[in-house]
Design a protein around this motif. Structure first.
Motif, PDB file in Angstrom:
ATOM      1  N   ASN A  60     -15.460  -1.662   0.892  1.00  0.00           N
ATOM      2  CA  ASN A  60     -14.253  -2.380   0.499  1.00  0.00           C
ATOM      3  C   ASN A  60     -14.021  -2.337  -1.004  1.00  0.00           C
ATOM      4  OD1 ASN A  60     -12.688  -3.951   2.742  1.00  0.00           O
ATOM      5  ND2 ASN A  60     -14.838  -3.984   3.357  1.00  0.00           N
ATOM      6  N   ALA A  61     -15.110  -2.334  -1.784  1.00  0.00           N
ATOM      7  CA  ALA A  61     -14.951  -2.163  -3.229  1.00  0.00           C
ATOM      8  C   ALA A  61     -14.365  -0.788  -3.534  1.00  0.00           C
ATOM      9  CB  ALA A  61     -16.303  -2.343  -3.928  1.00  0.00           C
ATOM     10  N   LEU A  62     -14.832   0.234  -2.808  1.00  0.00           N
ATOM     11  CA  LEU A  62     -14.275   1.571  -2.997  1.00  0.00           C
ATOM     12  C   LEU A  62     -12.821   1.628  -2.549  1.00  0.00           C
ATOM     13  CD1 LEU A  62     -17.310   3.727  -1.807  1.00  0.00           C
ATOM     14  CD2 LEU A  62     -16.451   3.489  -4.152  1.00  0.00           C
ATOM     15  N   SER A  63     -12.475   0.871  -1.496  1.00  0.00           N
ATOM     16  CA  SER A  63     -11.069   0.807  -1.075  1.00  0.00           C
ATOM     17  C   SER A  63     -10.205   0.240  -2.188  1.00  0.00           C
ATOM     18  CB  SER A  63     -10.937  -0.071   0.176  1.00  0.00           C
ATOM     19  OG  SER A  63     -11.561   0.519   1.290  1.00  0.00           O
ATOM     20  N   ALA A  64     -10.709  -0.803  -2.851  1.00  0.00           N
ATOM     21  CA  ALA A  64      -9.956  -1.425  -3.935  1.00  0.00           C
ATOM     22  C   ALA A  64      -9.760  -0.478  -5.111  1.00  0.00           C
ATOM     23  CB  ALA A  64     -10.663  -2.693  -4.405  1.00  0.00           C
ATOM     24  N   LEU A  65     -10.695   0.437  -5.284  1.00  0.00           N
ATOM     25  CA  LEU A  65     -10.643   1.357  -6.422  1.00  0.00           C
ATOM     26  C   LEU A  65     -10.029   2.712  -6.065  1.00  0.00           C
ATOM     27  CD1 LEU A  65     -14.239   0.670  -7.810  1.00  0.00           C
ATOM     28  CD2 LEU A  65     -12.084  -0.138  -8.800  1.00  0.00           C
ATOM     29  N   ALA A  66      -9.742   2.937  -4.780  1.00  0.00           N
ATOM     30  CA  ALA A  66      -9.294   4.258  -4.334  1.00  0.00           C
ATOM     31  C   ALA A  66      -8.012   4.669  -5.052  1.00  0.00           C
ATOM     32  CB  ALA A  66      -9.063   4.254  -2.825  1.00  0.00           C
ATOM     33  N   PRO A  67      -8.004   5.850  -5.686  1.00  0.00           N
ATOM     34  CA  PRO A  67      -6.810   6.282  -6.410  1.00  0.00           C
ATOM     35  C   PRO A  67      -5.747   6.913  -5.528  1.00  0.00           C
ATOM     36  CG  PRO A  67      -8.559   7.887  -6.686  1.00  0.00           C
ATOM     37  CD  PRO A  67      -9.147   6.766  -5.883  1.00  0.00           C
ATOM     38  N   GLY A  68      -6.128   7.302  -4.302  1.00  0.00           N
ATOM     39  CA  GLY A  68      -5.169   7.996  -3.444  1.00  0.00           C
ATOM     40  C   GLY A  68      -5.385   7.687  -1.982  1.00  0.00           C
TER      41      GLY A  68
ATOM     42  N   GLY B 162      -5.993   9.674   0.675  1.00  0.00           N
ATOM     43  CA  GLY B 162      -7.093  10.338   1.365  1.00  0.00           C
ATOM     44  C   GLY B 162      -8.412   9.615   1.180  1.00  0.00           C
ATOM     45  N   LEU B 163      -8.718   9.232  -0.054  1.00  0.00           N
ATOM     46  CA  LEU B 163      -9.969   8.518  -0.306  1.00  0.00           C
ATOM     47  C   LEU B 163      -9.949   7.139   0.339  1.00  0.00           C
ATOM     48  CD1 LEU B 163     -12.710   8.527  -1.618  1.00  0.00           C
ATOM     49  CD2 LEU B 163     -11.675   7.713  -3.748  1.00  0.00           C
ATOM     50  N   LEU B 164      -8.794   6.499   0.357  1.00  0.00           N
ATOM     51  CA  LEU B 164      -8.692   5.196   1.002  1.00  0.00           C
ATOM     52  C   LEU B 164      -8.986   5.312   2.492  1.00  0.00           C
ATOM     53  CD1 LEU B 164      -8.060   2.209   0.696  1.00  0.00           C
ATOM     54  CD2 LEU B 164      -5.630   2.735   0.982  1.00  0.00           C
ATOM     55  N   LEU B 165      -8.502   6.356   3.148  1.00  0.00           N
ATOM     56  CA  LEU B 165      -8.824   6.587   4.552  1.00  0.00           C
ATOM     57  C   LEU B 165     -10.333   6.711   4.752  1.00  0.00           C
ATOM     58  CD1 LEU B 165      -6.142   9.171   5.762  1.00  0.00           C
ATOM     59  CD2 LEU B 165      -6.463   6.854   6.654  1.00  0.00           C
ATOM     60  N   ALA B 166     -10.996   7.459   3.873  1.00  0.00           N
ATOM     61  CA  ALA B 166     -12.446   7.653   4.000  1.00  0.00           C
ATOM     62  C   ALA B 166     -13.198   6.335   3.845  1.00  0.00           C
ATOM     63  CB  ALA B 166     -12.923   8.664   2.961  1.00  0.00           C
TER      64      ALA B 166
ATOM     65  N   LEU C  95      -4.349   3.455   8.366  1.00  0.00           N
ATOM     66  CA  LEU C  95      -5.567   2.860   7.809  1.00  0.00           C
ATOM     67  C   LEU C  95      -6.200   1.907   8.820  1.00  0.00           C
ATOM     68  CD1 LEU C  95      -4.195   2.083   4.237  1.00  0.00           C
ATOM     69  CD2 LEU C  95      -5.859   3.871   4.826  1.00  0.00           C
ATOM     70  N   VAL C  96      -5.371   1.199   9.580  1.00  0.00           N
ATOM     71  CA  VAL C  96      -5.874   0.351  10.657  1.00  0.00           C
ATOM     72  C   VAL C  96      -6.439   1.215  11.772  1.00  0.00           C
ATOM     73  CG1 VAL C  96      -5.287  -1.455  12.314  1.00  0.00           C
ATOM     74  CG2 VAL C  96      -4.180  -1.421  10.068  1.00  0.00           C
ATOM     75  N   THR C  97      -5.754   2.313  12.057  1.00  0.00           N
ATOM     76  CA  THR C  97      -6.181   3.205  13.133  1.00  0.00           C
ATOM     77  C   THR C  97      -7.557   3.786  12.867  1.00  0.00           C
ATOM     78  OG1 THR C  97      -3.891   3.788  13.628  1.00  0.00           O
ATOM     79  CG2 THR C  97      -5.591   5.299  14.408  1.00  0.00           C
ATOM     80  N   VAL C  98      -7.785   4.300  11.664  1.00  0.00           N
ATOM     81  CA  VAL C  98      -9.066   4.953  11.398  1.00  0.00           C
ATOM     82  C   VAL C  98     -10.207   3.937  11.387  1.00  0.00           C
ATOM     83  CG1 VAL C  98      -8.021   6.869  10.146  1.00  0.00           C
ATOM     84  CG2 VAL C  98      -8.774   4.869   8.872  1.00  0.00           C
ATOM     85  N   PHE C  99      -9.933   2.704  10.934  1.00  0.00           N
ATOM     86  CA  PHE C  99     -10.972   1.664  10.982  1.00  0.00           C
ATOM     87  C   PHE C  99     -11.346   1.387  12.433  1.00  0.00           C
ATOM     88  CE2 PHE C  99     -12.726  -2.528  11.276  1.00  0.00           C
ATOM     89  CZ  PHE C  99     -13.429  -2.744  10.095  1.00  0.00           C
TER      90      PHE C  99
ATOM     91  N   ILE D 180       0.837  -1.202   0.000  1.00  0.00           N
ATOM     92  CA  ILE D 180       0.000   0.000   0.000  1.00  0.00           C
ATOM     93  C   ILE D 180       0.874   1.255   0.000  1.00  0.00           C
ATOM     94  CG2 ILE D 180      -1.621   1.370   1.375  1.00  0.00           C
ATOM     95  CD1 ILE D 180      -2.897  -1.221   2.302  1.00  0.00           C
ATOM     96  N   ALA D 181       1.867   1.279   0.879  1.00  0.00           N
ATOM     97  CA  ALA D 181       2.743   2.451   0.966  1.00  0.00           C
ATOM     98  C   ALA D 181       3.472   2.706  -0.345  1.00  0.00           C
ATOM     99  CB  ALA D 181       3.753   2.244   2.104  1.00  0.00           C
ATOM    100  N   ALA D 182       3.963   1.630  -0.979  1.00  0.00           N
ATOM    101  CA  ALA D 182       4.692   1.785  -2.237  1.00  0.00           C
ATOM    102  C   ALA D 182       3.777   2.277  -3.347  1.00  0.00           C
ATOM    103  CB  ALA D 182       5.341   0.461  -2.623  1.00  0.00           C
ATOM    104  N   ASP D 183       2.559   1.754  -3.406  1.00  0.00           N
ATOM    105  CA  ASP D 183       1.637   2.108  -4.479  1.00  0.00           C
ATOM    106  C   ASP D 183       1.130   3.542  -4.350  1.00  0.00           C
ATOM    107  OD1 ASP D 183      -0.048   1.649  -6.760  1.00  0.00           O
ATOM    108  OD2 ASP D 183      -1.736   1.365  -5.396  1.00  0.00           O
ATOM    109  N   LEU D 184       0.848   3.971  -3.110  1.00  0.00           N
ATOM    110  CA  LEU D 184       0.249   5.290  -2.909  1.00  0.00           C
ATOM    111  C   LEU D 184       1.280   6.368  -2.603  1.00  0.00           C
ATOM    112  CD1 LEU D 184      -2.932   4.316  -0.839  1.00  0.00           C
ATOM    113  CD2 LEU D 184      -2.670   4.548  -3.320  1.00  0.00           C
ATOM    114  N   GLY D 185       2.555   5.986  -2.500  1.00  0.00           N
ATOM    115  CA  GLY D 185       3.599   6.971  -2.277  1.00  0.00           C
ATOM    116  C   GLY D 185       3.579   7.578  -0.888  1.00  0.00           C
TER     117      GLY D 185
END
Length: 400
Positions: free
Chosen positions: A82-90, A92-96, A43-47, A29-34
């Motif tokens: 979770n589908a939106l997580s898979a599609l999240a481009p960045g 910030g959106l993944l956190l949401a 991401l674990v924390t906000v969940f 995740i870190a490598a892909d999203l920079g």
């Protein structure tokens, strides 16, 4: 075993996998999203934080909903998130989307537990609850290693796996879960939080918070802690996580029996102390695969034994309000998980990727001291309220 119970358990399996599997794919995740690995760990924390804060509020708001509609709505929200997580481009959106997934989980898990008790005869309710809550434990043993392995090349595949699990549970329950009784009158938000005014409840909740703060401080960043052993290899990390998962199941089983034999206090103090020692040794154990596997065996065994004792202790304070008190334990657990993500990130920044488990060792000792200060030893004769145990049919600890 009723198929509907298994479908409810499939839902909790999906929730448990989602809440913990991100810890195994932080690197991709870190490598892909920079972003940095500690940032990915949030991401674990906000969940966890979303679950802890939303669970009592959503329970109060939906208390009058038909349970079937509530379960299906929760699974739909969870699967969509979770589908939106898979599609999240960045990032910030993944956190949401993680917060949205937590909302679905916070709606589903307590309701699934309540529904399970209506599907069987009264004398089988304990086993029904154990089946549904067992989905969480199995998620630790199988779901997290499987999700880590699936996401070793593309972390988004892990999110699609969790989505598929949620959709499968949704489809099965939509077809087979009918004719449920109307919900009984449920306490409002004020009533749900009222026990926090009791000193013993606060002490028990503080112990839960401190212990899971220590436990998750390392677990979320376990890939970093054992990087010397795995060399970044996903298959080796999956083996470490699988070992931890299997020993979590063993620890849950062992904890239930030890609580009955030696009492809550001894399980809390022994388990917390053993975990503290293993955390302190991890900077050396994490340098080799045998050492990492020893750690993965010892800490989950001790940790899940403690996690059985924690809700037993709360339920024994006021058996008449045991479900409410156990839900408070779950909120403290998830708050500890959320804070663990922050604490682990800070510890890595201050101590470095190898030495940060020292922070968890200190926190585990805080949990042990808190338990020692807020419980009393049960001598021959009558146990204290904190040491009394709930009946054997009481539900196992859940991450719900």
């Amino acid at each position: 075993m009723p198929v509907r119970l298994l479908l409810l358990a499939l839902g909790t399996f999906a929730m448990g996998t989602d809440s913990m599997v991100v810890a195994g794919i932080l690197g991709p995740i870190a490598a892909d999203l920079g972003v940095s690995v500690p940032a990915a760990g949030q991401l674990v924390t906000v969940f966890a934080l979303g679950y802890a804060l939303l669970a009592p509020v959503l329970a109060a708001l939906t208390a009058r909903w038909p349970r079937r509609r509530l379960l299906l709505t929760a699974l739909a929200v969870f699967s969509a998130a979770n589908a939106l997580s898979a599609l999240a481009p960045g990032y910030g959106l993944l956190l949401a989307t993680r917060v949205l997934a937590a909302a679905g989980a916070a709606l589903y898990t307590p309701t699934a537990n309540a529904v399970a008790t209506t599907l069987v005869a009264p004398e089988r309710r304990g086993r029904a609850l154990a089946t549904v809550l067992g989905g969480m434990t199995v998620a630790t043993a199988l779901g997290v290693p499987l999700g880590t392995w699936v996401g070793r090349g593309d972390w988004r595949m892990t999110m699609w796996l969790v989505t598929a699990l949620g959709v499968a549970a949704l489809a099965g329950l939509a077809l087979l879960l009918r004719d449920l009784p109307a919900p009984v009158a449920a306490p409002g938000l004020r009533a749900r939080l009222a026990p926090l005014g009791q000193r013993r409840v606060l002490g028990a909740a503080a112990t839960t918070l401190a212990f899971f703060l220590a436990f998750q401080c390392v677990y979320i960043y376990l890939a970093t802690a054992v990087s010397g052993a795995t060399g970044g290899d996903a298959d080796r990390l999956s083996l470490v996580l699988l070992t931890a998962g299997v020993m979590s199941v063993a620890g849950s089983w062992l904890g239930g029996r030890l609580v009955d034999r030696v009492g809550v206090r001894r399980v809390l103090l022994t388990g917390s102390t053993v975990a503290a020692g293993a955390f302190a040794a991890l900077p050396w154990l994490g340098r080799s695969m045998p050492g990492a596997l020893v750690y993965a065996a010892v800490v989950p065994l001790a940790g899940w034994a403690v996690s059985v004792a924690l809700p037993h202790r709360l339920a024994s304070i006021d058996p008449g309000n045991a479900p409410l008190l156990i839900s408070l334990n779950s909120s403290a657990l998830y708050l500890g998980t959320a804070a663990g993500g922050v604490a682990g990130s800070a510890a890595i920044a201050v101590l470095g990727g190898r030495w940060f488990p020292f922070a968890a060792a200190g926190l585990a000792l805080v949990a042990a001291v808190t338990a020692a200060a807020t419980t009393r030893d049960a001598r021959a004769g009558t146990p204290t309220e904190e040491e009394a145990t709930v009946p054997a049919t009481a539900p196992a600890p859940s991450r719900s």
